[in-house]
Design a protein around this motif. Structure first.
Motif, PDB file in Angstrom:
ATOM      1  N   TRP A 210       0.877  -1.204   0.045  1.00  0.00           N
ATOM      2  CA  TRP A 210      -0.054  -0.026   0.055  1.00  0.00           C
ATOM      3  C   TRP A 210       0.902   1.182  -0.173  1.00  0.00           C
ATOM      4  CZ3 TRP A 210      -4.948   1.191  -1.038  1.00  0.00           C
ATOM      5  CH2 TRP A 210      -5.165   2.309  -0.470  1.00  0.00           C
ATOM      6  N   GLN A 211       0.587   2.213  -0.871  1.00  0.00           N
ATOM      7  CA  GLN A 211       1.635   3.305  -1.261  1.00  0.00           C
ATOM      8  C   GLN A 211       0.799   4.670  -0.568  1.00  0.00           C
ATOM      9  OE1 GLN A 211       4.655   3.244  -2.300  1.00  0.00           O
ATOM     10  NE2 GLN A 211       4.213   1.041  -2.232  1.00  0.00           N
ATOM     11  N   ASP A 212      -0.418   4.568  -0.416  1.00  0.00           N
ATOM     12  CA  ASP A 212      -1.370   5.949   0.167  1.00  0.00           C
ATOM     13  C   ASP A 212      -1.327   5.513   1.633  1.00  0.00           C
ATOM     14  OD1 ASP A 212      -3.044   7.967   0.175  1.00  0.00           O
ATOM     15  OD2 ASP A 212      -3.398   7.615  -1.899  1.00  0.00           O
ATOM     16  N   SER A 213      -1.971   6.737   2.312  1.00  0.00           N
ATOM     17  CA  SER A 213      -1.953   6.874   3.750  1.00  0.00           C
ATOM     18  C   SER A 213      -2.808   5.886   4.237  1.00  0.00           C
ATOM     19  CB  SER A 213      -2.263   8.201   4.030  1.00  0.00           C
ATOM     20  OG  SER A 213      -3.852   8.462   3.762  1.00  0.00           O
ATOM     21  N   LYS A 214      -2.501   5.594   5.635  1.00  0.00           N
ATOM     22  CA  LYS A 214      -3.438   4.819   6.264  1.00  0.00           C
ATOM     23  C   LYS A 214      -4.865   5.269   6.407  1.00  0.00           C
ATOM     24  CE  LYS A 214       0.186   2.945   9.558  1.00  0.00           C
ATOM     25  NZ  LYS A 214       0.541   2.616  10.950  1.00  0.00           N
ATOM     26  N   ARG A 215      -5.191   6.900   6.569  1.00  0.00           N
ATOM     27  CA  ARG A 215      -6.188   7.507   6.381  1.00  0.00           C
ATOM     28  C   ARG A 215      -6.994   7.024   5.490  1.00  0.00           C
ATOM     29  NH1 ARG A 215      -8.683  12.326   8.208  1.00  0.00           N
ATOM     30  NH2 ARG A 215      -9.991  13.196   6.875  1.00  0.00           N
ATOM     31  N   SER A 216      -6.469   7.098   3.931  1.00  0.00           N
ATOM     32  CA  SER A 216      -6.993   6.685   2.772  1.00  0.00           C
ATOM     33  C   SER A 216      -7.595   5.299   2.828  1.00  0.00           C
ATOM     34  CB  SER A 216      -6.180   6.815   1.763  1.00  0.00           C
ATOM     35  OG  SER A 216      -5.803   8.246   1.678  1.00  0.00           O
ATOM     36  N   LEU A 217      -6.789   4.339   3.423  1.00  0.00           N
ATOM     37  CA  LEU A 217      -7.084   2.836   3.395  1.00  0.00           C
ATOM     38  C   LEU A 217      -8.084   2.525   4.268  1.00  0.00           C
ATOM     39  CD1 LEU A 217      -6.414   0.024   2.606  1.00  0.00           C
ATOM     40  CD2 LEU A 217      -4.890  -0.234   4.284  1.00  0.00           C
ATOM     41  N   VAL A 218      -8.342   3.302   5.484  1.00  0.00           N
ATOM     42  CA  VAL A 218      -9.366   3.202   6.375  1.00  0.00           C
ATOM     43  C   VAL A 218     -10.851   3.504   5.610  1.00  0.00           C
ATOM     44  CG1 VAL A 218     -10.571   4.133   8.553  1.00  0.00           C
ATOM     45  CG2 VAL A 218      -7.961   3.497   8.594  1.00  0.00           C
ATOM     46  N   GLN A 219     -10.483   4.805   4.978  1.00  0.00           N
ATOM     47  CA  GLN A 219     -11.938   5.100   4.154  1.00  0.00           C
ATOM     48  C   GLN A 219     -12.221   4.034   3.351  1.00  0.00           C
ATOM     49  OE1 GLN A 219     -11.844   8.942   2.309  1.00  0.00           O
ATOM     50  NE2 GLN A 219     -10.272   9.821   3.641  1.00  0.00           N
ATOM     51  N   LEU A 220     -11.528   3.459   2.670  1.00  0.00           N
ATOM     52  CA  LEU A 220     -11.724   2.391   1.495  1.00  0.00           C
ATOM     53  C   LEU A 220     -12.287   1.299   2.121  1.00  0.00           C
ATOM     54  CD1 LEU A 220     -11.444   1.131  -1.157  1.00  0.00           C
ATOM     55  CD2 LEU A 220      -9.171   0.447  -0.761  1.00  0.00           C
ATOM     56  N   ILE A 221     -11.632   0.723   3.330  1.00  0.00           N
ATOM     57  CA  ILE A 221     -12.048  -0.350   4.291  1.00  0.00           C
ATOM     58  C   ILE A 221     -13.416  -0.312   4.751  1.00  0.00           C
ATOM     59  CG2 ILE A 221     -11.911  -1.630   6.287  1.00  0.00           C
ATOM     60  CD1 ILE A 221      -8.835  -1.413   5.992  1.00  0.00           C
ATOM     61  N   TYR A 222     -13.822   0.777   5.268  1.00  0.00           N
ATOM     62  CA  TYR A 222     -15.139   1.153   5.835  1.00  0.00           C
ATOM     63  C   TYR A 222     -16.343   1.346   4.652  1.00  0.00           C
ATOM     64  CZ  TYR A 222     -14.314   1.716  10.752  1.00  0.00           C
ATOM     65  OH  TYR A 222     -13.805   1.322  11.916  1.00  0.00           O
ATOM     66  N   ALA A 223     -15.714   1.615   3.555  1.00  0.00           N
ATOM     67  CA  ALA A 223     -16.654   1.843   2.327  1.00  0.00           C
ATOM     68  C   ALA A 223     -17.028   0.369   1.847  1.00  0.00           C
ATOM     69  CB  ALA A 223     -16.083   2.763   1.273  1.00  0.00           C
ATOM     70  N   LEU A 224     -15.883  -0.282   1.856  1.00  0.00           N
ATOM     71  CA  LEU A 224     -16.222  -1.738   1.408  1.00  0.00           C
ATOM     72  C   LEU A 224     -17.075  -2.415   2.096  1.00  0.00           C
ATOM     73  CD1 LEU A 224     -12.594  -2.439   0.081  1.00  0.00           C
ATOM     74  CD2 LEU A 224     -14.704  -2.204  -1.320  1.00  0.00           C
ATOM     75  N   VAL A 225     -16.930  -2.302   3.514  1.00  0.00           N
ATOM     76  CA  VAL A 225     -18.028  -3.174   4.353  1.00  0.00           C
ATOM     77  C   VAL A 225     -19.148  -2.564   4.374  1.00  0.00           C
ATOM     78  CG1 VAL A 225     -18.094  -3.577   6.989  1.00  0.00           C
ATOM     79  CG2 VAL A 225     -15.869  -3.699   5.926  1.00  0.00           C
ATOM     80  N   ALA A 226     -19.227  -1.116   4.397  1.00  0.00           N
ATOM     81  CA  ALA A 226     -20.600  -0.488   4.456  1.00  0.00           C
ATOM     82  C   ALA A 226     -21.418  -1.193   3.172  1.00  0.00           C
ATOM     83  CB  ALA A 226     -20.518   1.198   4.306  1.00  0.00           C
TER      84      ALA A 226
END
Length: 229
Positions: free
Chosen positions: A148-164
């Protein structure tokens, strides 16, 4: 070799005959069938091996199981009520040409001993193919060693969006986060605190997801423009 029985009258009892054709001979023949199948698989292997290649042989094993489910059930239950029919010497006419390769002497076979050998060979073959599939999956995983090359913040957004959006069914945040950490070589120990901070912000709560959308639309527009030139 002189002690190996070859005709019915060489068995002292029916029980001895059943033991030989039900237990002893199939074990030996199963190895012959197994290694013959391995030779076929390896000799026909394409230059680029895919999972579909090995899965096709597993499907053949499943087809054999479907066609011979009664044999599997009989053996699994350790049944013996038809043993004298299935495992005593008879003049058996073998139709399958592949059978003939292992049963040239038709006076030395019974109704089911070759089928039992095939069942035992399929157990070995299934284990062999599953191991090959596991090795292939590991090889593919190593070949795509992504980070992963982006920020942790970005990955957190992606994870929560996928789960939602239930992209992984009923998977939890923790399950998806653990999978992301393993796959993308990143640590997200503070994922809940990061999400909490994002959630209470007034603006830009989904800036990474918005950037993804813009980047994808831009790529599509550029590709459409290049194809119309």
């Amino acid at each position: 070799m002189n002690n190996v029985p070859r005709k019915r009258d060489q068995f002292r009892t029916v029980e001895e005959e059943i033991q030989f054709f039900k237990k002893l001979k199939p074990v030996l023949c199963s190895r012959l069938i197994f290694y013959n199948q391995i030779w076929k698989i390896e000799s026909k292997k394409p230059p680029t091996v895919t999972q579909e290649y090995d899965l096709s042989y597993l499907n053949k094993i499943n087809d054999f199981y479907t066609d011979n489910v009664y044999i599997y059930q009989y053996l699994r239950l350790d049944a013996n009520y038809f043993d004298e029919i299935f495992f005593t010497h008879k003049k058996v006419i073998l139709i399958n040409q592949e059978d003939l390769a292992f049963e040239i002497d038709t006076s030395f076979t019974t109704l089911w001993d070759h089928k039992v050998a095939q069942v035992l060979a399929n157990v070995l073959l299934t284990s062999f193919l599953n191991k090959k599939l596991e090795e292939l999956e590991k090889k593919e995983f190593v070949n795509y060693n992504l980070t992963w090359q982006d920020s942790k913040r970005s990955l957190v957004q992606l994870i929560y969006a996928l789960v939602a959006n239930k992209c992984f069914g009923n998977a939890t945040i923790k399950q998806v986060a653990n999978w992301m950490e393993t796959s993308l070589h990143v640590k997200l120990d503070d994922i809940y605190n990061i999400y909490k901070e994002i959630k209470w912000e007034k603006i830009n709560r989904t800036e990474f997801l918005d950037e993804l959308k813009k980047a994808l639309l831009k790529k599509m527009d550029e590709e459409n423009a290049s194809t119309t030139l």
